[in-house]
Design a protein around this motif. Sequence first.
Motif, mmCIF file in Angstrom:
data_model
loop_
_atom_site.group_PDB
_atom_site.id
_atom_site.type_symbol
_atom_site.label_atom_id
_atom_site.label_comp_id
_atom_site.label_asym_id
_atom_site.label_seq_id
_atom_site.Cartn_x
_atom_site.Cartn_y
_atom_site.Cartn_z
ATOM 1 N N PHE A 419 15.237 -41.494 15.635
ATOM 2 C CA PHE A 419 14.545 -42.587 16.312
ATOM 3 C C PHE A 419 15.358 -43.114 17.491
ATOM 4 O O PHE A 419 14.815 -43.383 18.574
ATOM 5 C CB PHE A 419 14.268 -43.725 15.326
ATOM 6 N N SER A 420 16.655 -43.266 17.295
ATOM 7 C CA SER A 420 17.504 -43.762 18.376
ATOM 8 C C SER A 420 17.526 -42.792 19.550
ATOM 9 O O SER A 420 17.493 -43.209 20.719
ATOM 10 C CB SER A 420 18.924 -43.997 17.860
ATOM 11 N N SER A 421 17.561 -41.506 19.259
ATOM 12 C CA SER A 421 17.560 -40.498 20.323
ATOM 13 C C SER A 421 16.269 -40.540 21.129
ATOM 14 O O SER A 421 16.279 -40.408 22.357
ATOM 15 C CB SER A 421 17.751 -39.100 19.718
ATOM 16 N N VAL A 422 15.153 -40.740 20.437
ATOM 17 C CA VAL A 422 13.870 -40.828 21.141
ATOM 18 C C VAL A 422 13.855 -42.021 22.087
ATOM 19 O O VAL A 422 13.433 -41.911 23.250
ATOM 20 C CB VAL A 422 12.715 -40.936 20.121
ATOM 21 N N LEU A 423 14.336 -43.162 21.617
ATOM 22 C CA LEU A 423 14.331 -44.360 22.456
ATOM 23 C C LEU A 423 15.254 -44.213 23.662
ATOM 24 O O LEU A 423 14.914 -44.644 24.770
ATOM 25 C CB LEU A 423 14.746 -45.576 21.619
ATOM 26 N N ILE A 424 16.422 -43.619 23.459
ATOM 27 C CA ILE A 424 17.348 -43.434 24.570
ATOM 28 C C ILE A 424 16.789 -42.430 25.578
ATOM 29 O O ILE A 424 16.859 -42.635 26.803
ATOM 30 C CB ILE A 424 18.718 -42.950 24.039
ATOM 31 N N THR A 425 16.218 -41.350 25.086
ATOM 32 C CA THR A 425 15.724 -40.287 25.960
ATOM 33 C C THR A 425 14.565 -40.769 26.836
ATOM 34 O O THR A 425 14.503 -40.460 28.034
ATOM 35 C CB THR A 425 15.273 -39.077 25.130
ATOM 36 N N PHE A 426 13.669 -41.567 26.248
ATOM 37 C CA PHE A 426 12.462 -41.976 26.975
ATOM 38 C C PHE A 426 12.495 -43.441 27.401
ATOM 39 O O PHE A 426 11.445 -44.034 27.660
ATOM 40 C CB PHE A 426 11.227 -41.727 26.098
ATOM 41 N N ARG A 427 13.690 -44.015 27.496
ATOM 42 C CA ARG A 427 13.771 -45.445 27.761
ATOM 43 C C ARG A 427 13.182 -45.835 29.115
ATOM 44 O O ARG A 427 12.612 -46.922 29.263
ATOM 45 C CB ARG A 427 15.230 -45.914 27.667
ATOM 46 N N ARG A 428 13.273 -44.974 30.131
ATOM 47 C CA ARG A 428 12.795 -45.345 31.466
ATOM 48 C C ARG A 428 11.279 -45.318 31.573
ATOM 49 O O ARG A 428 10.715 -45.967 32.454
ATOM 50 C CB ARG A 428 13.412 -44.423 32.513
ATOM 51 N N SER A 429 10.622 -44.586 30.695
ATOM 52 C CA SER A 429 9.156 -44.516 30.743
ATOM 53 C C SER A 429 8.501 -45.186 29.545
ATOM 54 O O SER A 429 7.269 -45.264 29.492
ATOM 55 C CB SER A 429 8.710 -43.044 30.809
ATOM 56 N N TRP A 430 9.293 -45.661 28.594
ATOM 57 C CA TRP A 430 8.739 -46.211 27.365
ATOM 58 C C TRP A 430 7.830 -47.410 27.632
ATOM 59 O O TRP A 430 6.770 -47.566 27.004
ATOM 60 C CB TRP A 430 9.864 -46.602 26.414
ATOM 61 N N GLY A 431 8.223 -48.256 28.539
ATOM 62 C CA GLY A 431 7.458 -49.465 28.810
ATOM 63 C C GLY A 431 6.053 -49.193 29.291
ATOM 64 O O GLY A 431 5.136 -50.017 29.079
ATOM 65 N N TYR A 432 5.832 -48.045 29.927
ATOM 66 C CA TYR A 432 4.496 -47.731 30.444
ATOM 67 C C TYR A 432 3.484 -47.500 29.323
ATOM 68 O O TYR A 432 2.277 -47.516 29.583
ATOM 69 C CB TYR A 432 4.562 -46.488 31.333
ATOM 70 N N LEU A 433 3.956 -47.283 28.099
ATOM 71 C CA LEU A 433 3.031 -47.159 26.977
ATOM 72 C C LEU A 433 2.324 -48.476 26.682
ATOM 73 O O LEU A 433 1.238 -48.487 26.082
ATOM 74 C CB LEU A 433 3.780 -46.699 25.721
ATOM 75 N N PHE A 434 2.923 -49.584 27.130
ATOM 76 C CA PHE A 434 2.400 -50.903 26.790
ATOM 77 C C PHE A 434 2.003 -51.730 28.009
ATOM 78 O O PHE A 434 1.162 -52.621 27.894
ATOM 79 C CB PHE A 434 3.462 -51.696 25.995
ATOM 80 N N ASN A 435 2.606 -51.465 29.151
ATOM 81 C CA ASN A 435 2.423 -52.351 30.297
ATOM 82 C C ASN A 435 2.708 -51.592 31.588
ATOM 83 O O ASN A 435 3.541 -50.677 31.595
ATOM 84 C CB ASN A 435 3.376 -53.563 30.167
ATOM 85 N N ASP A 436 2.030 -52.003 32.678
ATOM 86 C CA ASP A 436 2.222 -51.344 33.971
ATOM 87 C C ASP A 436 3.059 -52.167 34.944
ATOM 88 O O ASP A 436 3.297 -51.729 36.075
ATOM 89 C CB ASP A 436 0.852 -51.044 34.615
ATOM 90 N N ASP A 437 3.500 -53.336 34.504
ATOM 91 C CA ASP A 437 4.301 -54.198 35.376
ATOM 92 C C ASP A 437 5.704 -53.588 35.536
ATOM 93 O O ASP A 437 6.420 -53.409 34.541
ATOM 94 C CB ASP A 437 4.410 -55.592 34.758
ATOM 95 N N PRO A 438 6.130 -53.261 36.768
ATOM 96 C CA PRO A 438 7.459 -52.641 36.965
ATOM 97 C C PRO A 438 8.602 -53.477 36.423
ATOM 98 O O PRO A 438 9.593 -52.926 35.915
ATOM 99 C CB PRO A 438 7.549 -52.487 38.489
#
Length: 557
Positions: A419-438
């Motif tokens: 789980f930690s590896s997934v969050l670190i790997t996709f941290r720069r795009s993770w927020g787009y799953l929930f919100n489009d505000d930069p």
Amino acid sequence: MLAVSASFSAPQDRGLLAHHVAGTVERRYQTDANARPSEEADDVGQVVHRRPASMIPVSGENAGVPYGAFETTPLLSTPVPCVLKAASYTSSGARAAVRDEMKVLLRYSLPVFGTHLFEHSIMMATVISIGHISTVALAAATLGFMTANVTGLSILQGMANTLDTVLPPAWTSDQPKLVGLWTQRMTILVCVVLIPVLALWLHAEPLLLGLNQDPEIARLASIYLKWASLGLPAYAFNCVSRRYFQSQGLFTVPTRIILYLAPINIFLNYLLVWGPEPFCLGFIGAPIAASISYNFVAIAFVVYGAFFVPRTAWHPITLRAFTNLGYLAKLSIGGIGQLASSWWSWELVGLVASFLGPVPLATQSVLITTSSSFFQAPYALGIATSVRIGNLLGERDVERAKTVVRASFLLIIVLATLFSSVLITFRRSWGYLFNDDPEVVNLVAAVLPLVALVQIFDDAGAVVAGILRARGKQVLGATLNISAYYVIGLPIGLWLTFKRDFGLFGLWWGLNIAMAYASSIGLYICLTTDWDKEVEKVVARLAVDKGYQPVDEEHAH
């Protein structure tokens, strides 16, 4: 070498480890040279084992109940398992035993995970349905849902968790009907607790106004809680019923039931919130749909338990259900403290984030949702571990209880790393799953490494909590959580957030410190447990219940 049946049961899983045990199995039965073998079938009708029909006691209170179950015999068919002598392992045998226990825990955890996932979908469908009405309606539903969590659902879940202490050992003992008796006792306690909770839900508006909530949002949230209260007794019953089935190794029963009913809940939400006249009820349609769904689940549990599984664990309803309530209440208070102290702290962190501005608040919503979603898997593993250890304590199998502890921590290390590896790997795009505000996406990316670190400690804490429940140490777990969150973590987090201007980072550093403290101490406690004494406590509990005496484990040995 051993045939594995389709039924998920503890005696069946016992067979996976039998060839690793350097000891003998004591089987108590009367031998009859002329006995004919009888067929044993699992809960789907598949014949999995033949054994002599004479392997049944002919006298005593358990007359007619098979004692000498082979390892492949399903748990439903053989309520009283064999008793293993103290076992010793070679180094290679110990490693193989750990691997096999990991397989058992995974097989137990998957249906538990599915159960909680689909149950969570009932509430999520409610919020999503209301969210399309208006922003005010969504805010009211969210406030109502949070209030329900803090004042009711967390309390009921904490009480139900207490059954992990008493049901699994009872099932694998020579008194399997105590599973039904303890379930009845917990149902009585839950009914008592429901009275003040329902009173609060039915008169929530003054409380919400006293917390300086917007009057319109408070009014709608109180309406939400009033209609949601129609399903609260069923929700409580479902929490208890799940433990009744899971303690017997029937982990897939709750999953199957809620899997079938989750789509019905989605349909009811559409029909009652957005459907045609006269079904369309608008805002109140969503909590009504959830209440109907919980009641459907409760009915399904009763029907399944009455008609589709043997009643080996059921105890006739008698006045004995009113005995030993004090002991169960003590465990329940600890169980509530153990679960609610952690649950409420996350709600409090979300409240603190609301003072940091809209962007940190939106970011915190994303991070909390992410963390809670990832937590479902280790939470399921914690339940599986608790049930597994409880079953083994009922069998008086000390060595394999120790093996389960090691296996559970190895599994949680793998899960947390993943789980930690997934969050670190996709941290720069993770927020787009929930919100489009930069701004939100960038802040999510910045804080996610701390969330990934939290996963390691939080996941370990889930297994620690399960092991403590198996030991009946809910009060210890509550003390550990309260000191971690409210004495150490939150004060440090608030200081870093507001005094050192760390902002949202400060809150998550506080959570990390709290969880590192709780999980490290909990790990030490679990690894240094005297499991021989735990077996003695279980034996004492079962013995005094036979004699209608109140349970006092502190002085049992």
